[in-house]
Design a protein around this motif. Sequence first.
Motif, PDB file in Angstrom:
ATOM      1  N   ASP A   1      40.798  16.108  43.370  1.00 54.48           N
ATOM      2  CA  ASP A   1      40.455  15.103  44.383  1.00 54.48           C
ATOM      3  C   ASP A   1      39.096  14.476  44.077  1.00 54.48           C
ATOM      4  O   ASP A   1      38.934  13.247  44.090  1.00 54.48           O
TER       5      ASP A   1
ATOM      6  N   ARG B   1      38.886  12.167  41.011  1.00 51.94           N
ATOM      7  CA  ARG B   1      39.506  10.851  41.257  1.00 51.94           C
ATOM      8  C   ARG B   1      38.636   9.984  42.163  1.00 51.94           C
ATOM      9  O   ARG B   1      38.441   8.792  41.909  1.00 51.94           O
ATOM     10  N   LEU B   2      38.103  10.566  43.234  1.00 50.32           N
ATOM     11  CA  LEU B   2      37.290   9.802  44.168  1.00 50.32           C
ATOM     12  C   LEU B   2      35.982   9.325  43.534  1.00 50.32           C
ATOM     13  O   LEU B   2      35.565   8.171  43.718  1.00 50.32           O
TER      14      LEU B   2
ATOM     15  N   MET C   1      46.144  18.871  47.659  1.00 47.11           N
ATOM     16  CA  MET C   1      45.420  17.692  47.181  1.00 47.11           C
ATOM     17  C   MET C   1      45.301  16.669  48.300  1.00 47.11           C
ATOM     18  O   MET C   1      46.280  16.030  48.683  1.00 47.11           O
ATOM     19  N   VAL C   2      44.101  16.500  48.817  1.00 48.80           N
ATOM     20  CA  VAL C   2      43.863  15.550  49.893  1.00 48.80           C
ATOM     21  C   VAL C   2      44.175  14.125  49.441  1.00 48.80           C
ATOM     22  O   VAL C   2      44.714  13.320  50.205  1.00 48.80           O
ATOM     23  N   THR C   3      43.858  13.802  48.197  1.00 54.31           N
ATOM     24  CA  THR C   3      44.046  12.436  47.711  1.00 54.31           C
ATOM     25  C   THR C   3      45.512  12.064  47.493  1.00 54.31           C
ATOM     26  O   THR C   3      45.809  10.904  47.204  1.00 54.31           O
ATOM     27  N   GLU C   4      46.403  13.018  47.644  1.00 54.74           N
ATOM     28  CA  GLU C   4      47.830  12.715  47.525  1.00 54.74           C
ATOM     29  C   GLU C   4      48.488  12.552  48.892  1.00 54.74           C
ATOM     30  O   GLU C   4      49.717  12.538  48.989  1.00 54.74           O
TER      31      GLU C   4
ATOM     32  N   LEU D   1      40.970  20.508  44.930  1.00 57.56           N
ATOM     33  CA  LEU D   1      39.785  19.801  45.381  1.00 57.56           C
ATOM     34  C   LEU D   1      39.014  19.208  44.203  1.00 57.56           C
ATOM     35  O   LEU D   1      38.434  18.125  44.307  1.00 57.56           O
TER      36      LEU D   1
END
Length: 415
Positions: free
Chosen positions: A324, A327-328, A46-49, A321
Amino acid sequence: MSASPSASSRGSRTGVWLIGARGSVATTVVAGCAAVTAGLHPPTGMVTETPDFADAGLPALPSLVFGGHDTVDCPLPKRAEALAAGGVLPHGLPSAVGAELAAADREIRPGGPLPGDTRGEEELIAAFAADITDFARRSGAKRTVVVNVASTEPAPTGGALPASSLYAAAALRAGCPYVNFTPSTGLHHPALSAPAEASGLPHAGRDGKTGQTLLRSVLGPMFAQRALAVRAWSGTNLLGGGDGAALADPAAAAAKNAGKERVLADTLGAPVEGEVHIDDVPALGDWKTAWDHVAFDGFLGARMILQTTWQGCDSSLAAPLVLDLARLVARAHERGVSGPLGELGFFFKDPVGQGPSSLAEQYTELKRFAGRLRDDADAAPADGSGNESDGPAGENGDAVAVRSDGRGGEGGAGR
């Protein structure tokens, strides 16, 4: 490190409406979100984490609630058990997050059009949009992001809306931001260009970049930056599961390969000889193998070869993804950002809007985008006009008029 929710979104819910909600990817999304929220597993992938997205005001994972459309009726708990038996989900996880899977399954509605369905496009769009807005009201979601994770459909012929575009139009009608994680047409249909622009909603896509093309977006710039002449670049994909079966259709495979070829042309500066072949191997299940063969010239014309092999689990690569992106895009909607989100090209083979093709450059753009969200994290939420939205997603949106002749094809079965 978890991205912190903004003051305005703490305690509120964000809906994630999945097209293909009983497929492997969607099931992994729901089970994975529950597992990470409960502390059973780390948010790997998870990039957003990661720290670059801390304090960007993204909705917290525990605030996400799930529903969706699908044309199949296998319950999510049973689907999760099958994925665990195949090694996609950890042993014991389906029972550990059984309540969350069952809750999401109760929010799944029949997709379409199914064989024998006599409803026209307008009726289908209205019905799908009503499902989404009803979900938002029941769940108390302040906003809902619609994400297409269904199996790839062939490119449409004629003016009729394919299933993916019917769902996309329903998202617009419901006042919801939209993400196309598939190569299917979705919002790219000409009939939806004007409604998408008029809606003022953010949207992102298309075709999630999870394996072979992810690697190509790194290696392509390497050859270009080192001034090495690529003579040919060929590839083969072996995969099973629902996506393997769908891509056995040459028309669907052509839609998938278009994005792979575009990444190479963009990163190398020109089209290159070679093709990608996709073979359905049912025994592989949710696992895939991608092999690339790159022929290139070095100094004084020395002939050289690079070969790569990528073996991975499609759902495990895609699910983080999808979380992610949900959320974005939800945060972008909260901030009043509208139109195609080219800054999210990091996630896609064929991104909307303008942006670079190199993965490194795309990640730089993504971090800038997170910075924009972070800079506004303490400001009042917006609905596109600077005012806070009232009620769940879709309650305030104007109806989106979509008209064309004929019927869309079948769709909505999850990958």
